[in-house]
Design an enzyme around this catalytic site. Structure first.
Site, PDB file in Angstrom:
ATOM      1  N   ARG A 165      11.424  -3.545  -8.816  1.00  0.00           N
ATOM      2  CA  ARG A 165      11.796  -2.575  -9.856  1.00  0.00           C
ATOM      3  C   ARG A 165      13.075  -1.797  -9.524  1.00  0.00           C
ATOM      4  NH1 ARG A 165       8.309  -5.089 -11.997  1.00  0.00           N
ATOM      5  NH2 ARG A 165       6.803  -4.334 -13.524  1.00  0.00           N
ATOM      6  N   SER A 239       4.506   0.915 -17.648  1.00  0.00           N
ATOM      7  CA  SER A 239       4.060   1.550 -16.399  1.00  0.00           C
ATOM      8  C   SER A 239       4.904   2.789 -16.152  1.00  0.00           C
ATOM      9  CB  SER A 239       4.251   0.611 -15.215  1.00  0.00           C
ATOM     10  OG  SER A 239       3.547  -0.573 -15.411  1.00  0.00           O
ATOM     11  N   GLU A 335       8.471   5.145 -12.288  1.00  0.00           N
ATOM     12  CA  GLU A 335       9.250   3.949 -12.593  1.00  0.00           C
ATOM     13  C   GLU A 335      10.239   4.272 -13.714  1.00  0.00           C
ATOM     14  OE1 GLU A 335       7.719  -0.364 -13.368  1.00  0.00           O
ATOM     15  OE2 GLU A 335       8.491   0.493 -15.187  1.00  0.00           O
TER      16      GLU A 335
END
Ligand code: EPU
Length: 339
Positions: A165, A239, A335
């Site tokens: 990520r 998320s 995130e």
């Protein structure tokens, strides 16, 4: 001529439907627009901030400077031989449309990433991933414009420095480039990644032994719809937190206390844990706190049920992080990009 507007409310441009205004705002549709926006920002001494699909951005305060909404389009096959094809997508295209383009041309490798919200240009920034595949696995190169100089540059896989990520565009190159297009290298023959999650089980249940691309994206769609809220009806950013990666030593201690803790090896001497499981474990899954809550079917997804303010979200994030820290001594990292 570029239309630059003042005090544009950003909430409608984000999937969380939250956000005060941008001091200045414009939509770019091609390279010429980008260069014009850069020149304007320079002349007016304004900082530039780039917005894609707004699916991974939480705007918490008025954005000073010029916000550029990227709507650069175009999907193309740029090279094809008997083994692979290179396909190029304009950075403002919806990511899933790009995956669909690959699927309709019988190109393999992007299918597990179907339905990830956001744009093509945002995909490399956070190295999007799902069901055992990450963007880096199919990435060929990207073209970008340096905001300071207007110069165009091609970034190879190595240049992008992808990790879980993350990429160079989230670190040392943050806010320095506008990505114009992303090129993927896709195979002309299948190389399925079906082991993650319940893809295989779903195919078996349907009696599919030799799947094709259409079968795979149908299964992915089913799995995602069963767990993830649709941002069109329940505003969210996918998320909200990253899955934490901890040392094997710390993990061994945790395992003693929580023998059922889901875990995956992550590189050498590190283990990736499930943030969703932790949030569920501390009792926050499906519980509403005012207009906010962690989704009832996937605790990693923060949902804005009823016009929450940015301040309410920030308070709620603190609460979730504190609860997880208290139980596991692990600090969750967002995130979502918080501005
Ligand atoms: N789990 C729970 N409770 C929950 C959620 C998850 O116990 O409420 C546990 C389960 O053990 C499950 C495991 O966590 O087996 C993994 O859950 P899931 O497959 O739903 O994936 P995730 O780790 O929670 C990641 C990505 C998602 C991606 C899925 C599928 C991150 C931060 N998220 O979630 O990506 O779709 O895997 O590959 O890595 C996104 O980035 O926005 C996103 C949705």
């Amino acid at each position: 001529m570029l239309n630059i507007v003042k005090n544009e409310i950003l909430a409608p441009y984000t999937t969380m439907k939250i956000g005060p205004a941008a001091e200045f705002f414009t939509i770019v549709k091609n390279r010429k627009d980008v260069l014009e926006a850069i020149t304007w920002a320079k002349a007016n001494k304004k900082k530039i901030m780039i917005l894609g699909g707004g699916s991974n951005t939480l705007v918490t305060k008025k954005i000073k400077g010029l916000v550029i909404k990227n709507e650069i389009k175009g999907l193309d096959i740029v090279e094809k031989n008997k083994d692979y094809a290179l396909i190029e997508g304009g950075s403002g295209e919806i990511w899933s449309k790009f995956v669909n383009f690959a699927v309709t041309h019988d190109l393999y490798g992007a299918e597990n990433l179907f339905l990830i919200p956001g744009t093509v240009g945002a995909a490399p920034v956070q190295n999007i991933g799902a069901y055992g595949v990450e963007l880096k696995d199919i990435f060929f190169h990207l073209k970008a414009i340096e905001l300071k100089t207007g110069a165009e540059k091609i970034f190879s896989l190595v240049d992008c420095d992808f990790s879980y990520r993350s990429s160079a565009f989230k670190k040392e190159l943050k806010n320095q480039y506008l990505i114009l297009s992303v090129t993927l290298k896709l195979s002309r023959t299948p190389d399925w990644k079906l082991d993650y999650g319940s893809i295989k089980e779903n195919l078996t249940l349907k009696g599919i032994v030799k799947p094709n691309l259409k079968n795979i994206i149908a299964v992915i769609q089913e799995i995602r719809n069963s767990k993830l809220p649709n941002p069109a009806t329940l505003p969210n950013s996918g998320s909200f937190f990253q899955n934490p990666i901890i040392s094997s030593i710390k993990f061994k201690k945790l395992l003693k206390k929580y023998p059922d803790i889901p875990n995956w090896p992550s590189g050498k001497n590190e283990v990736k844990l499930s943030a969703g499981w932790m949030i569920e474990r501390v009792g926050l899954k499906g519980k509403k706190f005012g207009p906010l809550g962690m989704y009832e079917k996937q605790a990693l997804v923060l949902v804005n049920y009823n016009n929450a303010s940015a301040g309410q979200v920030l308070n709620f994030i603190k609460k979730v992080k504190a609860a997880v820290y208290k139980e596991f001594k692990i600090t969750l990292k967002e995130e979502v990009n918080i501005l």
